[in-house]
Write a protein that holds these residues in place. Structure first.
Motif, PDB file in Angstrom:
ATOM      1  N   LYS A  58      -1.579  -3.244  -3.237  1.00 44.45           N
ATOM      2  CA  LYS A  58      -1.965  -3.497  -4.635  1.00 44.45           C
ATOM      3  C   LYS A  58      -0.766  -3.485  -5.579  1.00 44.45           C
ATOM      4  O   LYS A  58      -0.884  -3.876  -6.735  1.00 44.45           O
ATOM      5  N   THR A  59       0.383  -3.027  -5.099  1.00 42.52           N
ATOM      6  CA  THR A  59       1.585  -3.005  -5.936  1.00 42.52           C
ATOM      7  C   THR A  59       2.678  -3.841  -5.276  1.00 42.52           C
ATOM      8  O   THR A  59       2.541  -4.293  -4.134  1.00 42.52           O
ATOM      9  N   SER A  60       3.761  -4.032  -5.999  1.00 39.36           N
ATOM     10  CA  SER A  60       4.890  -4.787  -5.451  1.00 39.36           C
ATOM     11  C   SER A  60       6.184  -4.281  -6.067  1.00 39.36           C
ATOM     12  O   SER A  60       6.180  -3.646  -7.125  1.00 39.36           O
ATOM     13  N   SER A  61       7.296  -4.546  -5.394  1.00 38.40           N
ATOM     14  CA  SER A  61       8.622  -4.156  -5.879  1.00 38.40           C
ATOM     15  C   SER A  61       9.511  -5.393  -5.914  1.00 38.40           C
ATOM     16  O   SER A  61       9.517  -6.185  -4.973  1.00 38.40           O
TER      17      SER A  61
END
Length: 201
Positions: A58-61
């Motif tokens: 659900k997140t990203s970098s």
């Protein structure tokens, strides 16, 4: 707009376009499937700045990277990073811990390489060392590939810098490009590379 710019600073595109202009390079707008990039040519080499994103569910970098493919005549590998930049990188395959005999540098940086003589000759060059120490944090290395789909020829490797986030500090980015140019010039002087174009797309 001026008020908002004062709060949030210049946009990435503004900074990167100015960087390209000052380096005599080119800013290339990415579009939907490709990221923006800056290309700057030096001799046969192209130094490229871009970003890439890694998804974590659900997140990203997002990471900023600078790369320069070159023909590696001696299979020379090294990695230099500031102590504390990584918590634990472990032992890198085929690379030993090295000290170059310059106390301040040896105390503040981890140096790994597969050819102690060449890494000492490279890092004892004052221009290379100064540009490294001017960075608040740094990790720079020679890599074989960028990833599974990388089309780098077997005789070529990649000078590689990466940092988490999107870098928008113009002066810092200019100094990293200068560091790349300095390292490539010195690798040429040491016979590690030639002015042969690696023909990497």
């Amino acid at each position: 707009m001026g008020f908002l710019k004062g709060i949030f600073g210049s946009s990435k595109n503004e900074v990167w376009k100015q960087l390209a202009e000052e380096l005599g390079g080119e800013f290339i707008e990415g579009g939907f499937f490709k990221t923006d990039k800056v290309n700057a040519n030096m001799r046969a080499w192209t130094i490229t700045l871009d970003t890439y994103t890694v998804s974590h569910g659900k997140t990203s970098s997002t990471y900023t990277r600078i790369i320069a493919p070159f023909v590696n005549n001696k299979d020379f590998k090294f990695k230099v990073y500031k102590k504390g930049f990584f918590s634990d990188v472990g032992k890198m395959l085929g690379m030993q811990d090295i000290e170059i005999g310059i106390e301040d540098f040896d105390e503040n940086y981890i140096i790994k390489g597969n050819n102690e003589g060449l890494i000492k000759e490279l890092l004892c060059k004052e221009d290379v060392r100064l540009l490294i120490t001017q960075q608040p944090k740094i990790s720079i290395e020679i890599k074989d590939k960028l990833g599974f789909f990388d089309k780098t020829p077997e005789e070529a490797d990649i000078l590689y810098f990466e940092e988490a986030g999107v870098l928008k500090d113009l002066e810092r980015l200019k100094k990293i490009f200068l560091l790349f140019a300095s390292i490539l010039n010195n690798l040429y002087s040491l016979g590690v590379t030639s002015e042969e174009n690696p023909n990497i797309k």
